[in-house]
Design an enzyme around this catalytic site. Structure first.
Site, short mmCIF file in Angstrom:
data_model
loop_
_atom_site.label_atom_id
_atom_site.label_comp_id
_atom_site.label_asym_id
_atom_site.label_seq_id
_atom_site.Cartn_x
_atom_site.Cartn_y
_atom_site.Cartn_z
N HIS A 168 35.77 27.29 60.99
CA HIS A 168 36.69 26.26 61.46
C HIS A 168 36.36 24.97 60.71
O HIS A 168 35.81 24.04 61.28
CB HIS A 168 36.56 26.07 62.98
CG HIS A 168 36.70 27.36 63.73
ND1 HIS A 168 35.67 27.95 64.40
CD2 HIS A 168 37.76 28.18 63.86
CE1 HIS A 168 36.08 29.09 64.94
NE2 HIS A 168 37.35 29.25 64.63
N ASN A 200 34.80 35.24 37.16
CA ASN A 200 35.91 34.82 36.31
C ASN A 200 36.37 33.38 36.56
O ASN A 200 35.86 32.69 37.44
CB ASN A 200 37.08 35.77 36.50
CG ASN A 200 37.13 36.76 35.36
OD1 ASN A 200 37.76 36.49 34.35
ND2 ASN A 200 36.43 37.87 35.52
N ALA A 223 43.89 43.12 43.88
CA ALA A 223 44.30 41.72 43.70
C ALA A 223 45.02 41.18 44.94
O ALA A 223 45.79 41.89 45.59
CB ALA A 223 45.22 41.62 42.49
N LYS A 274 41.79 53.95 50.01
CA LYS A 274 41.24 55.19 49.47
C LYS A 274 39.74 55.05 49.30
O LYS A 274 39.19 53.96 49.52
CB LYS A 274 41.91 55.57 48.15
CG LYS A 274 41.75 54.56 47.02
CD LYS A 274 42.37 55.05 45.73
CE LYS A 274 43.89 54.89 45.73
NZ LYS A 274 44.51 55.24 44.44
C1 LIG Z 1 46.52 46.93 39.40
C2 LIG Z 1 46.72 47.41 40.80
C3 LIG Z 1 47.68 46.49 41.55
C4 LIG Z 1 47.28 48.80 40.67
O1 LIG Z 1 47.74 49.28 41.85
P1 LIG Z 1 48.31 50.77 41.96
O2 LIG Z 1 48.32 51.46 40.64
O3 LIG Z 1 49.56 50.71 42.73
O4 LIG Z 1 47.11 51.38 42.76
P2 LIG Z 1 47.12 52.58 43.74
O5 LIG Z 1 47.89 53.73 43.20
O6 LIG Z 1 45.69 52.81 44.11
O7 LIG Z 1 47.89 52.00 45.01
C5 LIG Z 1 47.83 52.61 46.24
C6 LIG Z 1 48.70 51.84 47.20
O8 LIG Z 1 48.19 50.50 47.34
C7 LIG Z 1 49.25 49.56 47.06
N1 LIG Z 1 48.66 48.42 46.38
C8 LIG Z 1 48.20 48.38 45.13
N2 LIG Z 1 47.71 47.17 44.84
C9 LIG Z 1 47.88 46.42 45.95
C10 LIG Z 1 47.57 45.09 46.27
N3 LIG Z 1 47.01 44.27 45.37
N4 LIG Z 1 47.86 44.64 47.51
C11 LIG Z 1 48.44 45.47 48.41
N5 LIG Z 1 48.73 46.76 48.16
C12 LIG Z 1 48.48 47.22 46.94
C13 LIG Z 1 50.19 50.30 46.17
O9 LIG Z 1 51.46 49.72 46.23
C14 LIG Z 1 50.15 51.68 46.74
O10 LIG Z 1 50.94 51.71 47.92
P3 LIG Z 1 51.91 52.99 48.20
O11 LIG Z 1 50.96 54.16 48.32
O12 LIG Z 1 52.57 52.62 49.49
O13 LIG Z 1 52.81 53.10 47.04
C15 LIG Z 1 45.40 47.46 41.58
O14 LIG Z 1 44.57 48.47 41.02
C16 LIG Z 1 44.66 46.13 41.50
O15 LIG Z 1 44.95 45.18 42.22
N6 LIG Z 1 43.63 46.08 40.62
C17 LIG Z 1 42.88 44.85 40.36
C18 LIG Z 1 43.59 44.01 39.29
C19 LIG Z 1 42.84 42.72 39.10
O16 LIG Z 1 42.92 41.81 39.91
N7 LIG Z 1 42.07 42.64 38.05
C20 LIG Z 1 41.20 41.46 37.82
C21 LIG Z 1 40.95 41.23 36.34
S1 LIG Z 1 42.30 40.44 35.57
#
Ligand SMILES: CC(C)(COP(=O)(O)OP(=O)(O)OC[C@H]1O[C@@H](n2cnc3c(N)ncnc32)[C@H](O)[C@@H]1OP(=O)(O)O)[C@@H](O)C(=O)NCCC(=O)NCCS
Length: 215
Positions: free
Chosen positions: A129, A102, A170, A193
């Site tokens: 480094h 991307n 992300a 997970k």
């Molecule tokens: C969209 C997104 C943030 C959704 O997260 P979500 O629905 O909360 O996902 P999950 O249910 O699997 O989250 C599990 C845990 O991880 C945490 N988590 C999710 N994304 C996280 C991140 N980026 N960094 C740290 N922790 C994160 C959640 O808060 C949750 O914590 P909890 O159990 O304490 O509540 C995640 O799937 C993601 O980053 N996807 C990629 C998006 C991206 O960059 N796409 C690129 C194309 S534009």
């Protein structure tokens, strides 16, 4: 085939049928240290405006590179690779088939499998480094297995191996090797997970990434 009048294509470039080259693109410019090399591009390529692809690069069919991206010397890509705008592919990368890079991604010395997505702004570092004069002797190339999705603005530490069937959420900072079938999040990234525990919250797919099964 359509090559815009302002595009600059050096004589050392070989390309397949149906290529489209947009204004001010540069193809086959030679790295000053490797003056003999050529650029080879497969069938049906699209080269966006102001892209630069150096000599010493080989890309397969259905290559698509968006505006203002640069691919330096010593890179080999498979078929159906897509590079978003303003990406920077430095030396020593190998990409399989169906790899999507991307906007604003930085890659150097990375080996990537097939069916891999790399989100916007993600950086693969390769010097522990910086600017170490021996960085290339110090860390091996980073590796990404097949069927991996890396989110936006992820930072990967030098020499890291990410196994097949993984998602990196992300903004994560990946500092240790990632075993196959892992979902990683956070800084430093931890396994939160297993890949097969991911769910499509909209219910459109039985499971996310099943579209890859048909490729
Ligand atoms: C969209 C997104 C943030 C959704 O997260 P979500 O629905 O909360 O996902 P999950 O249910 O699997 O989250 C599990 C845990 O991880 C945490 N988590 C999710 N994304 C996280 C991140 N980026 N960094 C740290 N922790 C994160 C959640 O808060 C949750 O914590 P909890 O159990 O304490 O509540 C995640 O799937 C993601 O980053 N996807 C990629 C998006 C991206 O960059 N796409 C690129 C194309 S534009």
């Amino acid at each position: 085939m359509h090559i815009h009048d302002t595009a600059l294509i050096y004589p050392n470039v070989r390309y397949g049928n149906s290529i489209i080259v947009e204004p001010f693109a540069i193809l086959g410019i030679q790295d000053r240290f490797h003056p003999e090399s050529e650029l080879v591009i497969g069938e049906r390529a699209f080269v966006g405006s102001r892209c630069t692809v150096y000599a010493g690069v080989q890309v397969g069919d259905d290559f698509d590179i968006s505006d203002q991206s640069t691919v330096f010397y010593d890179n080999i890509f498979g078929n159906a690779c897509r590079i978003g705008p303003k990406a920077m592919i430095k030396n020593g990368c190998r990409l399989g088939n169906h790899v999507r890079i991307n906007a604003g991604v930085f890659l150097e010395r990375v080996i990537i499998g097939s069916n891999v997505f790399i989100g916007p702004g993600t950086t693969f570092t390769d010097d522990k480094h910086a600017p170490c004069p021996h960085y290339a002797d110090c860390v091996p190339k980073s590796e990404v297995g097949d069927f991996v999705s890396i989110g936006a603005n992820v930072v990967i530490a030098p020499g890291i191996k990410i196994g097949h069937h993984c998602q990196v959420y992300a903004g994560s900072v990946v500092t240790k090797d990632v075993e196959p079938f892992s979902v990683m999040a956070g800084n430093p990234a931890k396994k939160i997970k297993k890949f097969n525990e991911l769910k499509c919250s909209a219910g459109i797919y039985q499971k996310p990434f099943e579209w890859w099964d048909s490729q």
